[in-house]
Motif scaffolding. Structure first.
Motif, mmCIF file in Angstrom:
data_model
loop_
_atom_site.group_PDB
_atom_site.id
_atom_site.type_symbol
_atom_site.label_atom_id
_atom_site.label_comp_id
_atom_site.label_asym_id
_atom_site.label_seq_id
_atom_site.Cartn_x
_atom_site.Cartn_y
_atom_site.Cartn_z
ATOM 1 N N ALA A 261 0.856 -1.186 0.000
ATOM 2 C CA ALA A 261 0.000 0.000 0.000
ATOM 3 C C ALA A 261 0.889 1.230 0.000
ATOM 4 N N VAL A 262 0.618 2.165 -0.932
ATOM 5 C CA VAL A 262 1.435 3.378 -1.018
ATOM 6 C C VAL A 262 0.546 4.603 -1.152
ATOM 7 N N ASP A 263 1.000 5.705 -0.594
ATOM 8 C CA ASP A 263 0.391 7.017 -0.781
ATOM 9 C C ASP A 263 1.209 7.722 -1.850
ATOM 10 N N VAL A 264 0.609 8.019 -2.984
ATOM 11 C CA VAL A 264 1.383 8.543 -4.109
ATOM 12 C C VAL A 264 1.950 9.933 -3.826
ATOM 13 N N THR A 265 1.473 10.591 -2.788
ATOM 14 C CA THR A 265 2.006 11.909 -2.442
ATOM 15 C C THR A 265 3.029 11.852 -1.311
ATOM 16 N N ARG A 266 3.167 10.708 -0.653
ATOM 17 C CA ARG A 266 4.043 10.633 0.519
ATOM 18 C C ARG A 266 5.035 9.472 0.493
ATOM 19 N N ALA A 269 9.049 7.202 -4.220
ATOM 20 C CA ALA A 269 8.900 6.519 -5.498
ATOM 21 C C ALA A 269 9.718 5.233 -5.535
ATOM 22 N N SER A 270 10.908 5.262 -4.942
ATOM 23 C CA SER A 270 11.748 4.056 -4.923
ATOM 24 C C SER A 270 11.091 2.945 -4.111
ATOM 25 N N THR A 271 10.416 3.322 -3.020
ATOM 26 C CA THR A 271 9.699 2.336 -2.205
ATOM 27 C C THR A 271 8.536 1.750 -2.988
ATOM 28 N N ALA A 272 7.798 2.612 -3.687
ATOM 29 C CA ALA A 272 6.666 2.151 -4.482
ATOM 30 C C ALA A 272 7.120 1.177 -5.565
ATOM 31 N N ARG A 273 8.219 1.487 -6.245
ATOM 32 C CA ARG A 273 8.747 0.593 -7.282
ATOM 33 C C ARG A 273 9.131 -0.758 -6.687
ATOM 34 N N SER A 274 9.790 -0.707 -5.524
ATOM 35 C CA SER A 274 10.203 -1.946 -4.862
ATOM 36 C C SER A 274 8.995 -2.787 -4.470
ATOM 37 N N PHE A 275 7.974 -2.138 -3.918
ATOM 38 C CA PHE A 275 6.759 -2.857 -3.520
ATOM 39 C C PHE A 275 6.066 -3.487 -4.732
ATOM 40 N N ALA A 276 6.085 -2.763 -5.852
ATOM 41 C CA ALA A 276 5.447 -3.291 -7.058
ATOM 42 C C ALA A 276 6.157 -4.555 -7.531
ATOM 43 N N GLN A 277 7.478 -4.531 -7.530
ATOM 44 C CA GLN A 277 8.232 -5.705 -7.954
ATOM 45 C C GLN A 277 8.013 -6.874 -6.997
ATOM 46 N N VAL A 288 -2.187 -1.580 -3.936
ATOM 47 C CA VAL A 288 -3.068 -0.504 -3.472
ATOM 48 C C VAL A 288 -2.341 0.837 -3.426
ATOM 49 N N MET A 289 -3.007 1.856 -3.976
ATOM 50 C CA MET A 289 -2.492 3.226 -3.968
ATOM 51 C C MET A 289 -3.561 4.171 -3.420
ATOM 52 N N TYR A 290 -3.104 5.312 -2.944
ATOM 53 C CA TYR A 290 -4.019 6.281 -2.336
ATOM 54 C C TYR A 290 -3.595 7.695 -2.709
ATOM 55 N N ASN A 291 -4.600 8.569 -2.809
ATOM 56 C CA ASN A 291 -4.370 10.010 -2.851
ATOM 57 C C ASN A 291 -3.891 10.529 -4.204
ATOM 58 N N LEU A 292 -4.449 9.994 -5.281
ATOM 59 C CA LEU A 292 -4.134 10.542 -6.602
ATOM 60 C C LEU A 292 -4.691 11.958 -6.707
ATOM 61 N N ASP A 293 -3.828 12.898 -7.065
ATOM 62 C CA ASP A 293 -4.235 14.301 -7.127
ATOM 63 C C ASP A 293 -4.084 14.832 -8.544
ATOM 64 N N GLY A 294 -4.114 16.161 -8.698
ATOM 65 C CA GLY A 294 -4.023 16.779 -10.007
ATOM 66 C C GLY A 294 -2.610 17.091 -10.443
ATOM 67 N N VAL A 295 -1.622 16.647 -9.692
ATOM 68 C CA VAL A 295 -0.213 16.827 -10.050
ATOM 69 C C VAL A 295 0.199 15.696 -10.993
ATOM 70 N N ASN A 296 1.092 15.985 -11.914
ATOM 71 C CA ASN A 296 1.573 14.972 -12.844
ATOM 72 C C ASN A 296 2.346 13.884 -12.094
ATOM 73 N N ARG A 297 1.767 12.684 -12.012
ATOM 74 C CA ARG A 297 2.379 11.560 -11.299
ATOM 75 C C ARG A 297 2.870 10.490 -12.280
ATOM 76 N N GLU A 298 3.161 10.886 -13.507
ATOM 77 C CA GLU A 298 3.572 9.920 -14.525
ATOM 78 C C GLU A 298 4.788 9.113 -14.094
ATOM 79 N N SER A 299 5.830 9.785 -13.633
ATOM 80 C CA SER A 299 7.058 9.101 -13.255
ATOM 81 C C SER A 299 6.803 8.120 -12.117
ATOM 82 N N TYR A 300 6.027 8.535 -11.145
ATOM 83 C CA TYR A 300 5.730 7.697 -9.984
ATOM 84 C C TYR A 300 4.963 6.446 -10.411
#
Length: 321
Positions: A261-266, A269-277, A288-300
């Protein structure tokens, strides 16, 4: 899809549907509005048209727009996000009738009223849209229905909203109930959660999705009367953002669980990538992800999709603040 009815039942269904259509502008949905039920069976991710692992995004609609879930795509043009969760409707208490009632604040109502722009465009891209059901500091929630009949009435309220707004299902979240803090409210009991799951499955068509944010008192109610929670759930999620934790739900295998589970704003990114793998390697069925906002989160999100699917994510839509 609803099963085939004979001519008589079609007529009854049409008549009752006309009677049951109501506005979503009310805070408390009349528990008697839905009286049609249908048996349901478990269906897997492939049957729902979801990727494996399925990518799940909770969107806090008090602050952010549902439309942003459709803005990120994979190279094949499919959405990166499989399930977008409207966060959140609430479980409130009606003193006059001593019942749990479904309540929605103005931001949730706005999403539902404007479903042609907030929900349907996501669904046309293949994203499933669920409504989260959350406690609301009123000493009631999914863990303290005093009887199966009370659970049934609440399930029918939920099913009514799902049907009238074309939603794909519901997510159950046992946070913020604050059980035991208000005198005269029902006590927690060992059968409440299973009752609700059974009644939700009975009240909704079999293609609707039920997910469980695994937290709160209901985690000790996952078996009752010979039934297991996993018999009625499509997925269950580890609830602590920024962590990767193995969880168990009776009746669900890894292919229906999320350890990450990751909060895309907090969450880094390296932790999220590791969790995905890790999710892919460990053969879990959801991320599971949380808190998608209006900021460009493409890289994340690209880091996550590379870990989950070996594919890039691109921002292809217009973000909304």
């Amino acid at each position: 899809m609803y099963t085939q009815f004979n001519k008589f039942r079609v007529g009854v269904f049409t008549f009752l549907t006309m009677l049951l259509m109501v506005s979503c502008s009310k805070d408390d949905i009349n528990e008697e509005e839905l009286n049609l039920t249908e048996d349901a069976t478990e269906v897997n991710a492939k049957a729902h048209g979801l990727k494996t692992p399925a990518s799940v995004m909770y969107i806090e609609v008090n602050d952010n727009a549902m439309e942003n879930a459709a803005a990120y795509t994979l190279p094949n043009g499919k959405p990166m996000i499989d399930i977008a969760v409207i966060f959140a409707a609430n479980v409130n208490y009606k003193n006059a009738s001593r019942t749990h009632v479904l309540s929605m604040n103005e931001n949730v109502k706005r999403v539902l009223r404007n479903k042609n722009t907030t929900i349907k465009p996501l669904q046309r891209k293949g994203i499933k849209v669920l409504l989260s059901i959350l406690g609301n500091h009123q000493a009631v929630g999914i863990a303290n229905f005093p009887s199966r009949n009370m659970a049934r009435k609440f399930a029918r309220q939920v099913a009514n909203v799902v049907r009238n707004n074309g939603l794909d299902g519901v997510d159950l979240d046992d946070e913020f109930a604050k059980y035991g803090t208000i005198g005269g409210r029902p006590a927690i009991n060992s059968r409440s959660f299973i009752w609700l799951l059974q009644e939700l499955r009975a009240a909704m068509p079999s293609n609707k999705i039920i997910t469980y944010y695994r937290i709160g008192e209901s985690t000790s109610q996952m078996t009752s009367g010979g039934k297991r929670a996993g018999q009625f759930l499509d997925y269950a999620f580890q609830p602590f953002y920024g962590s990767y934790t193995n969880i168990s739900v009776p009746g669900l295998g890894k292919g229906k669980l999320a350890a990450a589970a990751v909060d895309v704003t907090r969450t880094a990114a390296s932790t999220a990538r590791s969790f995905a793998q890790r999710t892919k390697n460990d053969r879990y069925g959801a991320f599971v992800m949380y808190n998608l906002d209006g900021v460009n989160r493409e890289s994340y999100l690209n880091g996550i999709s590379q870990g989950l699917y070996g594919k890039k994510t691109k921002l292809t839509g217009t973000l909304k603040n």
